[in-house]
Design a protein around this motif. Structure first.
Motif, PDB file in Angstrom:
ATOM      1  N   UNK A   1       0.841  -1.199   0.000  1.00 19.61           N
ATOM      2  CA  UNK A   1       0.000   0.000   0.000  1.00 19.61           C
ATOM      3  C   UNK A   1       0.878   1.251   0.000  1.00 19.61           C
ATOM      4  N   UNK A   2       1.927   1.222   0.822  1.00 17.25           N
ATOM      5  CA  UNK A   2       2.758   2.408   1.034  1.00 17.25           C
ATOM      6  C   UNK A   2       3.659   2.725  -0.148  1.00 17.25           C
ATOM      7  N   UNK A   3       4.345   1.720  -0.694  1.00 16.99           N
ATOM      8  CA  UNK A   3       5.361   1.956  -1.717  1.00 16.99           C
ATOM      9  C   UNK A   3       4.811   1.893  -3.144  1.00 16.99           C
ATOM     10  N   UNK A   4       3.722   1.153  -3.347  1.00 16.06           N
ATOM     11  CA  UNK A   4       3.116   1.108  -4.687  1.00 16.06           C
ATOM     12  C   UNK A   4       1.814   1.894  -4.752  1.00 16.06           C
TER      13      UNK A   4
ATOM     14  N   UNK B   1      11.378 -10.325 -12.178  1.00 17.43           N
ATOM     15  CA  UNK B   1      12.415 -10.157 -13.191  1.00 17.43           C
ATOM     16  C   UNK B   1      12.249  -8.838 -13.937  1.00 17.43           C
ATOM     17  N   UNK B   2      11.031  -8.537 -14.352  1.00 10.87           N
ATOM     18  CA  UNK B   2      10.779  -7.293 -15.086  1.00 10.87           C
ATOM     19  C   UNK B   2      10.439  -6.130 -14.157  1.00 10.87           C
ATOM     20  N   UNK B   3      10.312  -6.430 -12.868  1.00 10.89           N
ATOM     21  CA  UNK B   3       9.965  -5.420 -11.861  1.00 10.89           C
ATOM     22  C   UNK B   3       8.648  -4.711 -12.202  1.00 10.89           C
ATOM     23  N   UNK B   4       7.660  -5.522 -12.505  1.00 11.78           N
ATOM     24  CA  UNK B   4       6.342  -4.987 -12.847  1.00 11.78           C
ATOM     25  C   UNK B   4       5.273  -5.640 -11.984  1.00 11.78           C
ATOM     26  N   UNK B   5       4.261  -4.853 -11.730  1.00 11.71           N
ATOM     27  CA  UNK B   5       3.128  -5.303 -10.925  1.00 11.71           C
ATOM     28  C   UNK B   5       1.861  -5.124 -11.764  1.00 11.71           C
ATOM     29  N   UNK B   6       1.080  -6.188 -11.896  1.00 11.24           N
ATOM     30  CA  UNK B   6      -0.146  -6.128 -12.690  1.00 11.24           C
ATOM     31  C   UNK B   6      -1.335  -6.019 -11.733  1.00 11.24           C
ATOM     32  N   UNK B   7      -1.889  -4.824 -11.688  1.00 10.56           N
ATOM     33  CA  UNK B   7      -2.930  -4.511 -10.700  1.00 10.56           C
ATOM     34  C   UNK B   7      -4.304  -4.628 -11.358  1.00 10.56           C
TER      35      UNK B   7
ATOM     36  N   UNK C   1      -7.713  -3.446 -11.232  1.00 10.31           N
ATOM     37  CA  UNK C   1      -8.556  -2.396 -10.667  1.00 10.31           C
ATOM     38  C   UNK C   1     -10.020  -2.713 -10.934  1.00 10.31           C
ATOM     39  N   UNK C   2     -10.912  -2.098 -10.169  1.00  7.06           N
ATOM     40  CA  UNK C   2     -12.350  -2.336 -10.283  1.00  7.06           C
ATOM     41  C   UNK C   2     -12.884  -1.789 -11.608  1.00  7.06           C
ATOM     42  N   UNK C   3     -13.553  -2.663 -12.392  1.00  6.35           N
ATOM     43  CA  UNK C   3     -14.216  -2.274 -13.640  1.00  6.35           C
ATOM     44  C   UNK C   3     -13.285  -1.566 -14.619  1.00  6.35           C
ATOM     45  N   UNK C   4     -11.982  -1.922 -14.593  1.00  3.88           N
ATOM     46  CA  UNK C   4     -11.014  -1.312 -15.496  1.00  3.88           C
ATOM     47  C   UNK C   4     -10.056  -2.382 -15.999  1.00  3.88           C
ATOM     48  N   UNK C   5      -9.395  -2.106 -17.124  1.00  2.00           N
ATOM     49  CA  UNK C   5      -8.367  -3.056 -17.578  1.00  2.00           C
ATOM     50  C   UNK C   5      -7.244  -3.153 -16.554  1.00  2.00           C
ATOM     51  N   UNK C   6      -6.456  -4.207 -16.669  1.00  2.00           N
ATOM     52  CA  UNK C   6      -5.326  -4.396 -15.749  1.00  2.00           C
ATOM     53  C   UNK C   6      -4.334  -3.250 -15.917  1.00  2.00           C
ATOM     54  N   UNK C   7      -3.939  -2.657 -14.799  1.00  2.33           N
ATOM     55  CA  UNK C   7      -2.953  -1.569 -14.813  1.00  2.33           C
ATOM     56  C   UNK C   7      -1.563  -2.143 -14.504  1.00  2.33           C
ATOM     57  N   UNK C   8      -0.556  -1.603 -15.160  1.00  6.05           N
ATOM     58  CA  UNK C   8       0.820  -2.045 -14.926  1.00  6.05           C
ATOM     59  C   UNK C   8       1.546  -0.965 -14.140  1.00  6.05           C
ATOM     60  N   UNK C   9       2.172  -1.383 -13.035  1.00  7.96           N
ATOM     61  CA  UNK C   9       2.968  -0.460 -12.224  1.00  7.96           C
ATOM     62  C   UNK C   9       4.369  -1.046 -12.048  1.00  7.96           C
ATOM     63  N   UNK C  10       5.332  -0.173 -11.858  1.00  5.99           N
ATOM     64  CA  UNK C  10       6.691  -0.671 -11.575  1.00  5.99           C
ATOM     65  C   UNK C  10       6.769  -1.037 -10.090  1.00  5.99           C
ATOM     66  N   UNK C  11       7.632  -1.973  -9.777  1.00  2.00           N
ATOM     67  CA  UNK C  11       7.892  -2.300  -8.373  1.00  2.00           C
ATOM     68  C   UNK C  11       9.175  -1.580  -7.983  1.00  2.00           C
ATOM     69  N   UNK C  12       9.107  -0.609  -7.083  1.00  2.00           N
ATOM     70  CA  UNK C  12      10.318   0.148  -6.717  1.00  2.00           C
ATOM     71  C   UNK C  12      11.328  -0.743  -5.981  1.00  2.00           C
ATOM     72  N   UNK C  13      12.564  -0.350  -6.051  1.00  2.00           N
ATOM     73  CA  UNK C  13      13.652  -1.122  -5.429  1.00  2.00           C
ATOM     74  C   UNK C  13      13.411  -1.330  -3.939  1.00  2.00           C
ATOM     75  N   UNK C  14      12.824  -0.345  -3.271  1.00  2.00           N
ATOM     76  CA  UNK C  14      12.600  -0.427  -1.835  1.00  2.00           C
ATOM     77  C   UNK C  14      11.660  -1.577  -1.476  1.00  2.00           C
ATOM     78  N   UNK C  15      10.814  -2.006  -2.452  1.00  2.00           N
ATOM     79  CA  UNK C  15       9.872  -3.098  -2.209  1.00  2.00           C
ATOM     80  C   UNK C  15      10.385  -4.429  -2.748  1.00  2.00           C
TER      81      UNK C  15
END
Length: 478
Positions: A318-321, A339-345, A347-361
């Motif tokens: 919750x905090x870092x992403x 490996x790719x440092x990506x997060x597939x989120x 979301x409600x009633x929306x297409x899948x969102x792609x976020x990066x995973x920061x190094x701290x996480x």
């Protein structure tokens, strides 16, 4: 007037009785009306042609009217009106309007159909001698062609050498029943639209949606009545009950779902229009979790490192992403690409969102190779384990875990929750960006990170959580 209405209804029924609607009788009626119309003994017409009043609008322009104009017209009484010449003054005098059962019908089509027959029936009675200023023999006025047609004189046939032709046998035409349009009941319409909504909404949202709609359905006196029988007043009374028992915010949530549901009823032509749109939305004060101070946030992290590391990692997502708690609950093992440092989120009633995973996480996430990619990452039994639970139940599990483990330890009130970590770290990040960048540039960079769809939405969010505070302005007051 009551006798007149009764007689009109008899003529009304006669029009739809196929037993008399044969060619011979129709010709006879036309002959009688033509003879009465051409009566030369009347120098002036004794009555005006009956007409229909349709709520002050022109019925041929009905499709051009707005929904509000149609509703206003239907809220007025519709009736048949005519004038008759007074024997005292010799002038045409407007008679009492004839409404019958017209205004019990709730739509334009049925009212026009009913009043058209009533108008024609009245015109027939007027042409047959009905006079509102005298006593009338309604039985003779109502006499059907079958009863009133004069008998032909019997003529004795002359003897002739020509053989008498044999009469052709009469062919009886089978009586055909007029099909009656079946009206859709409230229950049938509700079941149909709920099935439609089930296919377009996600499982969690539909569960709460169906609960609210079913509660409204149960508040109605009889679900077997036609769907058109539901009124705006029914919805208002129901929403007032919700308001009395819960809150204005919950009442508005019910109104939102009812509005969506009745729009679907209108789209599928179960009802002529959606009247929920005209029910007002109550003003409410939104509830939002407060931001943690830096010291309390750090103390909570240190406490959970020893007490509940799994809950701590949940909070760090919750905090870092900058995810919402429910979005963390939706994460499956396959959604975390180390490996790719990506997060597939999801979301409600929306297409899948792609976020990066920061190094701290990245360094906090355990090895995922041995885990089932289809399992949820966070479960009560460890990372990536089998957990059959509804989305709401998964979210509630971690909310209760936070309340039980953290709130009591740090004496936090209801203003603090898991959402507080998202507000806290967005505030931290924005203030850090503002140290070196202008407000517009900082917000533009922040929007890419938080996932807000528009700058307006992000700016409103930052105002709500008081992310940007002014510098000390004491010197301006001296």
């Amino acid at each position: 007037m009551s006798k007149l209405i009764c007689t009109l209804h008899k003529v009304y029924d006669l029009v739809y009785d196929l037993e008399y609607n044969n060619v011979e009788n129709l010709k006879y009626i036309a002959f009688q009306l033509d003879a009465l119309t051409k009566d030369k003994t009347m120098s002036k017409p004794q009555f005006s042609t009956p007409k229909i009043y349709t709520g002050g609008v022109t019925i041929s322009d009905w499709k051009l009217l707005t929904t509000q104009q149609k509703e206003e017209a239907l809220n007025k009484d519709w009736y048949v009106y005519f004038s008759f010449r007074s024997p005292d003054t010799g002038k045409l005098v407007r008679q009492n309007p004839i409404k019958g059962h017209a205004n019990s019908y709730k739509n334009k089509q049925e009212r026009v159909k009913y009043l058209t027959v009533m108008r024609d029936a009245l015109e027939l009675l007027l042409k047959k001698g009905f006079n509102p200023f005298t006593e009338n023999d309604f039985e003779s006025l109502y006499a059907t062609p079958k009863d009133s047609k004069p008998k032909e004189k019997e003529v004795t046939p002359k003897k002739s050498s020509t053989p008498t032709p044999v009469a052709k046998p009469k062919i009886k035409v089978a009586k055909v029943a007029t099909p009656v349009e079946k009206k859709t009941s409230i229950q049938e319409a509700f079941d149909t639209v709920l099935n439609i909504k089930k296919n377009v909404m996600n499982k969690t949202s539909f569960s709460g949606y169906r609960l609210r709609i079913t509660k409204f359905l149960n508040s109605l006196p009889d679900s077997s009545l036609p769907i058109e029988s539901i009124t705006k007043k029914d919805a208002i009374l129901f929403l007032n009950t919700i308001l009395e028992n819960t809150s204005a915010r919950n009442r508005n949530n019910y109104r939102t779902d009812l509005n969506s549901f009745f729009s679907e009823l209108e789209n599928n032509e179960f009802i002529p229009h959606n009247f929920i749109t005209k029910i007002n939305v109550l003003k409410t004060t939104p509830e939002r979790n407060k931001t943690f101070t830096d010291s309390i946030q750090e103390d909570i992290y240190q406490f959970l490192e020893e007490k509940d590391p799994t809950l701590l990692l949940f909070i760090k997502f919750i905090s870092y992403n900058f995810l919402r708690p429910v979005e963390v609950c939706r994460l499956k093992v396959k959604d975390i690409d180390i490996k790719e440092r990506k997060l597939y989120v999801r979301a409600k009633n929306q297409p899948v969102k792609i976020k990066i995973i920061p190094e701290i996480l990245i360094s906090e996430i355990p090895d995922l190779k041995e885990l089932n990619p289809e399992n949820y990452f966070f479960t009560p039994y460890g990372y990536g384990q089998q957990w059959e639970a509804e989305e709401n139940n998964r979210r509630d599990h971690y909310s209760k875990q936070f309340n039980k483990t953290v709130k009591g330890e740090f004496n936090l009130n209801k203003d603090y929750g898991l959402y507080s970590f998202r507000h806290t770290f967005i505030t931290k990040l924005y203030r850090k960006l503002r140290e070196t960048e202008s407000a517009h540039v900082a917000k533009s960079n922040l929007m890419l990170i938080t996932g807000h769809s528009t700058m307006t939405a992000l700016e409103k969010y930052l105002r709500d959580i008081d992310a940007e505070l002014p510098q000390d302005y004491s010197h301006l007051l001296q």
